[in-house]
Write a protein that holds these residues in place. Sequence first.
Motif, short mmCIF file in Angstrom:
data_model
loop_
_atom_site.label_atom_id
_atom_site.label_comp_id
_atom_site.label_asym_id
_atom_site.label_seq_id
_atom_site.Cartn_x
_atom_site.Cartn_y
_atom_site.Cartn_z
N GLU A 196 0.84 -1.20 0.00
CA GLU A 196 0.00 0.00 0.00
C GLU A 196 0.88 1.25 0.00
O GLU A 196 1.83 1.35 0.77
CB GLU A 196 -0.91 0.01 1.23
N LEU A 197 0.54 2.20 -0.88
CA LEU A 197 1.32 3.42 -1.02
C LEU A 197 0.44 4.65 -0.83
O LEU A 197 -0.65 4.73 -1.40
CB LEU A 197 1.95 3.48 -2.43
N PRO A 198 0.91 5.63 -0.05
CA PRO A 198 0.14 6.87 0.14
C PRO A 198 0.21 7.73 -1.12
O PRO A 198 1.19 7.67 -1.87
CB PRO A 198 0.86 7.55 1.31
N THR A 199 -0.82 8.56 -1.35
CA THR A 199 -0.80 9.43 -2.52
C THR A 199 -1.00 10.91 -2.20
O THR A 199 -0.67 11.75 -3.01
CB THR A 199 -1.91 9.06 -3.53
N ASP B 119 2.87 -1.15 -11.01
CA ASP B 119 2.46 0.15 -10.50
C ASP B 119 3.25 0.57 -9.26
O ASP B 119 2.93 0.19 -8.14
CB ASP B 119 0.97 0.20 -10.21
N CYS B 120 4.27 1.36 -9.47
CA CYS B 120 5.15 1.76 -8.35
C CYS B 120 4.69 3.06 -7.69
O CYS B 120 5.43 3.65 -6.91
CB CYS B 120 6.59 1.86 -8.82
N GLY B 121 3.47 3.53 -7.94
CA GLY B 121 2.93 4.69 -7.26
C GLY B 121 3.31 6.01 -7.92
O GLY B 121 3.79 6.06 -9.04
N ILE B 122 3.06 7.10 -7.18
CA ILE B 122 3.33 8.43 -7.71
C ILE B 122 4.71 8.90 -7.29
O ILE B 122 5.32 8.34 -6.38
CB ILE B 122 2.25 9.45 -7.29
N HIS B 123 5.20 9.93 -7.93
CA HIS B 123 6.56 10.41 -7.71
C HIS B 123 6.59 11.44 -6.58
O HIS B 123 6.40 12.64 -6.81
CB HIS B 123 7.09 11.02 -9.01
N ASN B 124 6.78 10.96 -5.35
CA ASN B 124 7.06 11.85 -4.20
C ASN B 124 7.80 11.04 -3.14
O ASN B 124 7.82 9.81 -3.17
CB ASN B 124 5.79 12.54 -3.66
#
Length: 67
Positions: free
Chosen positions: A15-18, A40-45
């Motif tokens: 699970e990744l925060p956005t 899906d490696c999530g968003i860039h932050n």
Amino acid sequence: MPVKTARTVAIHRIELPTRLPVGPVNAYVAESSVGRVMIDCGIHNEECRSALESGLRSVGYGPEDFD
């Protein structure tokens, strides 16, 4: 060229925060005897990257284990 196939695949959810209204998203690591892939490696932050790295470590990998 013969195609390699695997009979058993393990799938790990991370699970990744956005910080977006949609809330957290999921990355997946699928692994088998013929290899592994991250989906899906999530968003860039930095918060998302930190969570991804922690999740990868929890299943025995690091970012360097993926192309």
